[in-house]
Design an enzyme around this catalytic site. Structure first.
Site, PDB file in Angstrom:
ATOM      1  N   GLU A 123     -61.578  69.597 -61.210  1.00 25.18           N
ATOM      2  CA  GLU A 123     -62.039  70.894 -60.719  1.00 25.18           C
ATOM      3  C   GLU A 123     -61.917  71.852 -61.897  1.00 25.18           C
ATOM      4  OE1 GLU A 123     -61.063  74.560 -57.677  1.00 25.18           O
ATOM      5  OE2 GLU A 123     -59.495  73.398 -58.647  1.00 25.18           O
ATOM      6  N   ASP A 172     -56.641  69.334 -59.501  1.00 23.85           N
ATOM      7  CA  ASP A 172     -56.823  70.726 -59.114  1.00 23.85           C
ATOM      8  C   ASP A 172     -56.582  71.667 -60.295  1.00 23.85           C
ATOM      9  OD1 ASP A 172     -57.041  72.843 -57.011  1.00 23.85           O
ATOM     10  OD2 ASP A 172     -54.966  73.232 -57.618  1.00 23.85           O
TER      11      ASP A 172
END
Length: 727
Positions: A458, A405
């Site tokens: 990401e 993330d």
């Protein structure tokens, strides 16, 4: 006789080296003295652990419970304490201060160096047998603390009872507590170097945690190592199909008749797994399941990185869930959050009275967007904590990969910061060199230690070579989310079809850079929250056109190069924005239009997995070929997908207007038949059932679109058609 100052330091929990005082010690005159601190004890006798015989009685030195006596022994021996408590009860206990150090010399060296690949095997709470006695060892990194005690159910949460030993070489405090077993709740009580007792801390390496709002760690057994799997390595390869179903477990489905409770791990295994398998997905990606205190963070502000959240049952249930997924041919990906952590008092913040896990300077260590703290990955022990955590999930829970993330926030020191609010790197630049080195290290370790696993970034910027090997100058990820594709194509789909011809490039621009990285096309949770509405809600037109637009978009996505990711609920066109506190609107499937979208996604997935041309060469320019990218006036796109074998060829045609185009001549590369494999306008999916007669077209010897042959098609409105070539 022990100095009064040492007695006072022990009873007030201020002694920095309790093992130098408590337990059995040789005195200067060669005699042996035993000391114990047992608040609430009235009498203490010493027993020979081997024979059970009494070796002597300890004398109370202080009313707080400090006992001491010289014993008639000539050296160390295994002993136990027979304690008569003030309330009249009795107990025979093993003295924690009789046992040797927990950490071995090699572990101490590797921890100090920051190169221990699996620190979770020695830090945290570890059930073990020492000198024939069963119990749990506790070890926690807190190098700047003046005293650390383990507190829990087993000692009345009293920090005076079990102060720990400091291994100065690596800054780790440790102790073995006999009789403590699985299920015991515990925390660490830490006294800073300045003498301030901090809020009790959860164990950073805890394997299980209490359900919020409680915050204690729970003693649990470390799962066994999952054997490597050639089958999973093949399923995760770059040339394999990957269609990811992204799931937030707390809102996928709830049990309304039982207070709207969450499902448990075994219930997910019985419901989510067969659903995803039937829908044709190849992988399930779970939003973070590490323990987190705030439901509204969706797991992206974890406190217990090594602890599967207790929301869905104990940690063993998660391992069973993963095993069920694999048994059904599904991979499991976890969202992993090494970028930041919350400021909760029981967590990592100010852990030992200093900024231990976070950067000390808020210009480096505080994230303004999320009000969280940023890991100091330039520190070897912190880097070791995170790298070890990645291996932990891959080896001990057998997950297939980690979606990392907020990578962009890690790569740049000025991420979401104004001028003057960030600290340049040593070269004066904006790149976070420590974070870059950390990400490379994670990916290298995973590649060496768990070759079947994959990592996905990401990452929303143009940082180069994110999904290229570290030996080639890249960050080492296997895949990168294509945020640009998502943004551009959704922006196009939101437009009224009458205006789309002026924005044709929003659908084609992604092919300019499509092979610069190994891309995943993400339609994730981030696109259906915070006022953005649902994917269905973004589509223009009346209700029929909304469904048609969404179906056409899904068809385009599955034809486009790149692996696929779809957030839960999007597969049946959920109409409202996602809410983490509510179950998906499964009742919508009673509507034929919603059921039609679900049926389409199922067929797209099964077609995709069965058709090598749609996935084998996702990351090679030779796997893609334009037929027509410039028919903006009619908002039509057409292209070819090539597989590894010459006979593997798919043609994709998209019509993004509500106009039917009859007799549409399309250039094709080969003679033969082009048979319709999927038409998103089929009545089977809720469409108008317009299409090429007989569902096939034979190539004519008429050059078109720069191709030597062509076919005549009937292009349905707001639809994608997928054709397969046969000789």
């Amino acid at each position: 006789m022990l100095q009064t100052t040492d007695v006072d330091a022990i009873r007030t929990a201020c002694h920095g080296d309790p093992f130098a005082v408590l337990g059995l010690h040789e005195d200067e005159d060669g005699s042996w003295s035993l000391r114990a601190f047992l608040p609430g004890a009235a009498q203490v006798a010493v027993l020979d652990a081997a024979t059970g015989g009494t070796c002597g009685n300890l004398v109370r030195r202080h009313d707080d419970g400090f006992f001491e006596a010289t014993l008639p022994v000539t050296g160390r021996f295994a002993y136990r304490l027979h304690v008569r408590w003030a309330d009249g009860s009795q107990a025979i206990i093993d003295d924690p201060y009789r046992f040797p150090p927990v950490l071995g010399d090699l572990d101490v060296w590797l921890l100090g160096e920051g190169s221990h690949l699996r620190p979770f095997e020695v830090l945290g709470a570890t059930q073990r047998v020492m000198e024939g006695v069963a119990g749990t060892s506790f070890a926690v990194w807190a190098p700047n603390a003046s005293r650390v005690s383990v507190v829990g159910d087993f000692n009345f949460w009293n920090g005076r009872r079990h102060p720990m030993r400091l291994r100065r070489e690596c800054g780790v405090w440790e102790i073995f507590l006999p009789g403590v077993g699985a299920g015991a709740r515990y925390k660490y009580e830490i006294r800073s170097s300045g003498g301030h007792v901090l809020p009790q801390k959860a164990d950073p390496y805890a394997l299980q945690s209490e359900l919020r709002p409680a915050t204690a760690s729970v003693v649990a057994r470390l799962p066994s190592v999952a054997a490597p799997s050639p089958a999973r390595r093949k399923a995760n390869a770059l040339d394999a199909p990957m269609s990811i179903y992204e799931v937030h477990l707390g809102s996928w489905r709830r049990v309304a008749e039982e207070g709207d409770r969450w499902l448990a791990w075994d219930e997910f295994a019985d419901t989510l797994v067969p659903y995803a398998r039937d829908m044709g997905f190849t992988h399930i990606e779970l939003l973070p399941i590490s323990e987190h205190p705030f439901d509204g963070s969706w797991g992206y502000q974890p406190v217990g990185l090594y602890s599967p959240t207790s929301r869905f049952g104990d940690a063993r249930g998660f391992r069973r869930f993963v095993d069920r997924c694999h048994a059904e041919g599904l991979g499991v990906l976890l969202d992993w959050v090494p970028a930041h952590f919350p400021t909760d008092a029981h967590g990592l913040a100010n852990f030992d009275g200093t900024q231990l896990y976070e950067y000390a300077d808020p210009r480096e260590g505080f994230h303004n967007d999320w009000n969280t703290l940023i890991y100091n990955v330039g520190r070897t022990e912190v880097r070791n904590f995170l790298v070890g955590n990645a291996l932990f999930w891959l080896e001990r829970y057998n997950v297939d990969g980690l979606r990392v993330d907020a990578v962009a926030s890690m790569l740049y020191r000025d991420y979401s910061r104004n001028a003057g609010e960030w600290v340049p790197n040593v070269h004066g630049g904006r790149e976070n060199l420590e974070a870059i080195a950390f990400l490379k290290r994670v990916n290298e370790v995973i590649g060496n230690e768990r070759a079947q696993a994959v990592t996905l970034a990401e990452e929303s910027t143009a940082f180069p070579a994110v999904s290229r090997p570290t030996y080639a100058g890249g960050l080492g990820f296997h895949y990168k989310w294509n945020m640009g594709w998502m943004h551009d194509t959704l922006q196009y789909m939101e437009r009224d079809p009458i205006h789309r011809k002026h924005h044709h490039g929003e659908m084609t621009f992604g092919l300019v850079y499509a092979f610069n990285e190994n891309f995943v096309l993400p339609l994730s949770h981030d696109e259906v929250v915070h006022g953005k509405g649902s994917l269905f809600g973004k589509m223009p037109g009346d209700r029929w056109q909304k469904f048609a637009n969404l179906r056409a978009y899904y068809g385009f996505m599955f034809g486009h190069p790149g692996k696929k990711l779809l957030f839960m609920g999007c597969e049946f066109a959920q109409e409202r924005e996602w809410n983490h506190d509510q179950s998906l609107d499964w009742h919508l499937l009673a509507d034929p239009q919603h059921e039609g979208v679900q049926r389409l996604l199922r067929d797209l997935n099964h077609l995709y997995v069965a058709t090598p041309a749609l996935y084998q060469r996702d990351f090679e320019p030779g796997g893609f070929e334009w037929i027509s990218h410039d028919d903006a006036e009619r908002s039509v796109l057409s292209f070819i997908r090539h597989g590894a074998e010459e006979r593997s060829l798919i043609v994709v045609v998209c019509n993004f207007t509500p106009t039917v185009h009859g007799g549409y001549r399309l250039g094709v590369p080969r003679a033969g038949e082009y048979r319709e494999r999927l038409n998103t306008d089929s009545a089977h999916y809720g469409g108008s059932d317009v299409g090429t007669p007989l569902g096939a077209a034979t190539a004519q010897d008429v050059a078109w679109h720069g191709k030597p042959y062509s076919v005549l098609l009937t292009l349905p409105p707001l639809a994608t058609v997928i054709l397969e070539w046969t000789a």
